[in-house]
Design a protein around this motif. Structure first.
Motif, PDB file in Angstrom:
ATOM      1  N   PHE A  98     -38.064 -42.555  10.089  1.00 41.86           N
ATOM      2  CA  PHE A  98     -37.443 -42.220  11.577  1.00 41.86           C
ATOM      3  C   PHE A  98     -35.879 -41.651  11.229  1.00 41.86           C
ATOM      4  O   PHE A  98     -35.324 -42.505  10.777  1.00 41.86           O
ATOM      5  CB  PHE A  98     -37.676 -43.261  12.585  1.00 41.86           C
ATOM      6  N   PHE A  99     -35.740 -40.433  11.573  1.00 44.79           N
ATOM      7  CA  PHE A  99     -34.464 -39.930  11.421  1.00 44.79           C
ATOM      8  C   PHE A  99     -33.928 -39.713  12.767  1.00 44.79           C
ATOM      9  O   PHE A  99     -34.291 -38.783  13.392  1.00 44.79           O
ATOM     10  CB  PHE A  99     -34.098 -38.772  10.529  1.00 44.79           C
ATOM     11  N   LEU A 100     -32.822 -40.546  13.189  1.00 43.98           N
ATOM     12  CA  LEU A 100     -32.334 -40.398  14.766  1.00 43.98           C
ATOM     13  C   LEU A 100     -31.020 -40.004  14.519  1.00 43.98           C
ATOM     14  O   LEU A 100     -30.293 -40.368  14.184  1.00 43.98           O
ATOM     15  CB  LEU A 100     -32.231 -41.534  15.531  1.00 43.98           C
TER      16      LEU A 100
ATOM     17  N   VAL B  53     -24.955 -47.363  10.573  1.00 43.25           N
ATOM     18  CA  VAL B  53     -24.306 -45.972  10.167  1.00 43.25           C
ATOM     19  C   VAL B  53     -22.962 -45.915  10.825  1.00 43.25           C
ATOM     20  O   VAL B  53     -22.626 -46.011  11.835  1.00 43.25           O
ATOM     21  CB  VAL B  53     -25.251 -44.622  10.657  1.00 43.25           C
ATOM     22  N   ASP B  54     -21.989 -45.959   9.896  1.00 43.44           N
ATOM     23  CA  ASP B  54     -20.420 -45.642  10.362  1.00 43.44           C
ATOM     24  C   ASP B  54     -20.164 -46.482  11.287  1.00 43.44           C
ATOM     25  O   ASP B  54     -19.355 -46.347  12.186  1.00 43.44           O
ATOM     26  CB  ASP B  54     -20.318 -44.477  10.854  1.00 43.44           C
ATOM     27  N   GLY B  55     -20.507 -47.946  11.134  1.00 48.33           N
ATOM     28  CA  GLY B  55     -20.158 -48.849  12.133  1.00 48.33           C
ATOM     29  C   GLY B  55     -21.137 -48.971  13.509  1.00 48.33           C
ATOM     30  O   GLY B  55     -20.588 -49.857  14.460  1.00 48.33           O
ATOM     31  N   TYR B  56     -22.022 -48.100  13.573  1.00 46.17           N
ATOM     32  CA  TYR B  56     -22.858 -48.344  14.631  1.00 46.17           C
ATOM     33  C   TYR B  56     -24.210 -49.063  14.229  1.00 46.17           C
ATOM     34  O   TYR B  56     -24.400 -48.777  13.004  1.00 46.17           O
ATOM     35  CB  TYR B  56     -23.303 -46.881  15.294  1.00 46.17           C
ATOM     36  N   THR B  57     -24.714 -49.685  14.963  1.00 47.32           N
ATOM     37  CA  THR B  57     -26.092 -50.449  14.681  1.00 47.32           C
ATOM     38  C   THR B  57     -26.907 -49.976  15.791  1.00 47.32           C
ATOM     39  O   THR B  57     -26.756 -49.825  17.027  1.00 47.32           O
ATOM     40  CB  THR B  57     -25.970 -51.878  15.136  1.00 47.32           C
ATOM     41  N   VAL B  58     -28.092 -49.410  14.995  1.00 39.97           N
ATOM     42  CA  VAL B  58     -29.046 -48.933  15.961  1.00 39.97           C
ATOM     43  C   VAL B  58     -30.445 -49.743  15.989  1.00 39.97           C
ATOM     44  O   VAL B  58     -30.710 -50.199  14.821  1.00 39.97           O
ATOM     45  CB  VAL B  58     -29.394 -47.203  15.641  1.00 39.97           C
TER      46      VAL B  58
ATOM     47  N   VAL C  86     -18.810 -36.606  16.965  1.00 33.92           N
ATOM     48  CA  VAL C  86     -19.483 -36.735  15.759  1.00 33.92           C
ATOM     49  C   VAL C  86     -20.924 -36.886  15.746  1.00 33.92           C
ATOM     50  O   VAL C  86     -21.491 -37.922  16.505  1.00 33.92           O
ATOM     51  CB  VAL C  86     -18.867 -37.884  14.867  1.00 33.92           C
ATOM     52  N   VAL C  87     -21.636 -36.145  14.985  1.00 32.27           N
ATOM     53  CA  VAL C  87     -23.203 -36.565  14.809  1.00 32.27           C
ATOM     54  C   VAL C  87     -23.703 -37.322  13.704  1.00 32.27           C
ATOM     55  O   VAL C  87     -23.084 -37.149  12.614  1.00 32.27           O
ATOM     56  CB  VAL C  87     -24.002 -35.268  14.914  1.00 32.27           C
ATOM     57  N   ARG C  88     -24.184 -38.492  14.177  1.00 29.79           N
ATOM     58  CA  ARG C  88     -24.799 -39.365  13.131  1.00 29.79           C
ATOM     59  C   ARG C  88     -26.361 -39.560  12.853  1.00 29.79           C
ATOM     60  O   ARG C  88     -26.917 -39.342  13.837  1.00 29.79           O
ATOM     61  CB  ARG C  88     -23.865 -40.803  12.974  1.00 29.79           C
ATOM     62  N   THR C  89     -26.690 -40.105  11.818  1.00 32.34           N
ATOM     63  CA  THR C  89     -27.952 -40.314  11.552  1.00 32.34           C
ATOM     64  C   THR C  89     -28.250 -41.644  11.206  1.00 32.34           C
ATOM     65  O   THR C  89     -27.705 -41.999  10.214  1.00 32.34           O
ATOM     66  CB  THR C  89     -28.666 -39.309  10.389  1.00 32.34           C
ATOM     67  N   ALA C  90     -29.210 -42.405  12.058  1.00 32.15           N
ATOM     68  CA  ALA C  90     -29.765 -43.879  11.759  1.00 32.15           C
ATOM     69  C   ALA C  90     -30.993 -43.382  11.347  1.00 32.15           C
ATOM     70  O   ALA C  90     -31.964 -42.809  11.767  1.00 32.15           O
ATOM     71  CB  ALA C  90     -29.850 -44.475  13.140  1.00 32.15           C
ATOM     72  N   GLU C  91     -31.436 -44.171  10.166  1.00 33.67           N
ATOM     73  CA  GLU C  91     -32.772 -44.073   9.481  1.00 33.67           C
ATOM     74  C   GLU C  91     -33.607 -45.181   9.432  1.00 33.67           C
ATOM     75  O   GLU C  91     -32.955 -46.343   9.489  1.00 33.67           O
ATOM     76  CB  GLU C  91     -32.710 -43.580   8.017  1.00 33.67           C
TER      77      GLU C  91
END
Ligand SMILES: [Cu+2]
Length: 268
Positions: free
Chosen positions: A224-226, A137-142, A233-238
């Motif tokens: 799962f929605f993190l 999400v947006d350049g982040y890897t979870v 900024v709040v982001r959501t990883a799914e």
């Protein structure tokens, strides 16, 4: 009496499947386009105005289309009349599940009620993504670690990295370094997940790992929605997660050692 053991064995009905429970009812209110308005009516029939904050908020509003797309987690505003309002553009056609997660002051007990809202138009359902341990999400890897099994408490961790570098300065969001919502595919049962540790407790690091404890009630597929905050900024990883049957306990009694085991009949 073995009341405690009986209680422990009884599976609780998941939250979010009912529009009314324990005397409290979620009532959508007619509203202008782009705004969602609703009340929580209490056992006396009047709108509830007093709440006990959970995770820093009096009420958490979760909205997702019934194909599990378009997830949103927002915090509406309570008016003097007991009506909650939230700016919410539902541009895509389909049926949406609206969850309200709150604790009325009168009971102090958390409750999640759910109701469907229909948006007319050309509905194109989105297939549920395949199970995967990583989400972008947006350049982040979870990255998700841990294998939750049905009916068994599980510790899971979600690790956040940005451009391959572990993030160690996550920002508190809702009194935790992450907020995880889990929904069951098929009926959108809403599952409470508890963060392990809190910002400022002296032991919980600000990443890259965020720990949670969850118990999935059945075999099945879950989304799962993190929600996590970084750089303001709040982001959501799914993630899509399959919950299988729990592995048998290694220390469980060996039924095969019972000479009568063969007479107990075949299962399935
Ligand atoms: Cu919330």
């Amino acid at each position: 009496m073995t009341v405690h053991a009986h209680h422990a064995a009884a599976p609780a009905t998941p939250e979010g499947l009912q529009v009314s429970r324990d005397g409290y009812t979620l009532v959508p209110v007619a509203a202008p386009a782009g705004t969602l308005a609703f009340r929580i009516d209490g056992p006396d029939g009047a709108p509830v105005r007093e709440y006990v904050p959970q995770h820093d908020k009096d009420l958490h509003l979760i909205v997702v289309r019934r194909d599990l797309s378009g997830f949103r987690h927002v915090h509406p505003v309570l008016g003097e009349d007991g009506v909650w309002t939230q700016d919410l553009a539902l541009d895509e056609a389909g049926t949406y599940r609206v969850f309200t997660d709150f604790a009325p002051a009168a009971t102090g007990s958390p409750l999640t009620l759910g109701v469907d809202i229909h948006v007319a138009g050309d509905f194109r359902p989105v297939p549920l993504p395949a199970p995967a341990a990583t989400a972008e999400v947006d350049g982040y890897t979870v990255t998700l670690a841990g294998e939750p099994a049905a009916g068994q408490g599980a510790h899971i961790t979600l690790s956040v990295a940005r451009d391959g570098v572990p993030v160690t300065d996550l920002e508190p969001y809702l009194a935790a370094f992450g907020h995880l919502v889990v929904l069951r595919d098929g009926d959108l049962a809403y599952l409470h997940v508890h963060p392990g540790g809190a910002p400022g407790d002296g032991v919980t690091p600000a990443g890259p790992e965020i720990a949670f404890h969850t118990e999935l009630p059945s075999v099945g597929t879950y989304r799962f929605f993190l929600d996590f905050r970084h750089g303001g900024v709040v982001r959501t990883a799914e993630f899509t997660v399959e919950a299988g049957k729990p592995a048998p306990h290694a220390h469980a009694p060996e039924r095969a050692a019972d000479p009568h085991a063969g007479h107990h009949g075949h299962h399935g």
